[in-house]
Design a protein around this motif. Structure first.
Motif, short mmCIF file in Angstrom:
data_model
loop_
_atom_site.label_atom_id
_atom_site.label_comp_id
_atom_site.label_asym_id
_atom_site.label_seq_id
_atom_site.Cartn_x
_atom_site.Cartn_y
_atom_site.Cartn_z
N LEU A 69 2.96 26.58 28.16
CA LEU A 69 2.51 25.56 27.23
C LEU A 69 3.46 25.43 26.04
N ARG A 70 3.87 26.57 25.51
CA ARG A 70 4.79 26.55 24.38
C ARG A 70 6.13 25.96 24.80
N GLY A 71 6.62 26.34 25.99
CA GLY A 71 7.89 25.84 26.48
C GLY A 71 7.88 24.34 26.74
N ALA A 72 6.70 23.78 26.97
CA ALA A 72 6.56 22.35 27.20
C ALA A 72 6.32 21.59 25.89
N TRP A 103 5.40 29.33 42.13
CA TRP A 103 4.53 28.18 42.36
C TRP A 103 4.30 27.39 41.07
N ALA A 104 4.08 28.11 39.98
CA ALA A 104 3.88 27.45 38.69
C ALA A 104 5.14 26.70 38.28
N GLN A 113 8.09 21.70 37.35
CA GLN A 113 9.35 20.98 37.49
C GLN A 113 9.27 19.83 38.49
N ALA A 114 8.80 20.10 39.69
CA ALA A 114 8.81 19.08 40.74
C ALA A 114 7.67 18.08 40.60
N GLU A 115 6.50 18.57 40.21
CA GLU A 115 5.33 17.71 40.11
C GLU A 115 5.09 17.22 38.68
N GLY A 116 5.74 17.84 37.71
CA GLY A 116 5.58 17.43 36.32
C GLY A 116 4.21 17.76 35.74
N SER A 117 3.57 18.79 36.25
CA SER A 117 2.23 19.13 35.80
C SER A 117 2.21 20.47 35.05
N VAL A 118 2.39 20.38 33.74
CA VAL A 118 2.36 21.57 32.89
C VAL A 118 0.98 22.22 32.94
N TRP A 119 -0.05 21.40 32.92
CA TRP A 119 -1.42 21.92 32.88
C TRP A 119 -1.77 22.67 34.15
N ARG A 120 -1.36 22.17 35.30
CA ARG A 120 -1.63 22.87 36.56
C ARG A 120 -0.85 24.18 36.60
N ALA A 121 0.40 24.15 36.13
CA ALA A 121 1.22 25.36 36.12
C ALA A 121 0.56 26.44 35.25
#
Length: 105
Positions: free
Chosen positions: A42-45, A11-12, A17-25
């Motif tokens: 966070l580090r990967g982003a 889900w994360a 990837q699909a929604e572009g939401s790092v913070w939600r993930a």
């Protein structure tokens, strides 16, 4: 537990990837107790400062020893003395910048 962790990971990944939401993930993973995975997202982003701040907050809350992988930032065994906020933040920043393998993936 392993099935739940896999579902949270999936889900994360979708949120990132699909929604572009790092913070939600990262929030989904942290909410599910996968603190190291949240820091890794966070580090990967390319958000090492956010990853370091997250790791420092986990350490300051005394939760690093309970959620393996963040133990080196905790300053001791679970229930042991924890580092002060400044020391934990400095060490967390160094770990995030170096890409230390202590954070689970």
């Amino acid at each position: 537990p392993a099935a739940a962790a896999a579902a949270l990971d999936n889900w994360a990944h979708h949120m990132q990837q699909a929604e572009g939401s790092v913070w939600r993930a990262a929030g989904v993973l942290a909410g599910g107790g996968q603190l190291g995975a949240a820091a890794q997202v966070l580090r990967g982003a390319a958000l090492p400062d956010a990853a370091a701040a997250f790791a420092a907050a986990v350490c300051d809350a005394g939760m690093a020893g309970e959620h393996g992988g963040l133990m080196s930032l905790h300053g001791g065994a679970p229930g042991g003395p924890k580092k002060g906020t400044a020391a934990a933040a400095a060490e967390a920043a160094a770990v995030a910048e170096a890409g230390d393998a202590d954070l689970p993936q």
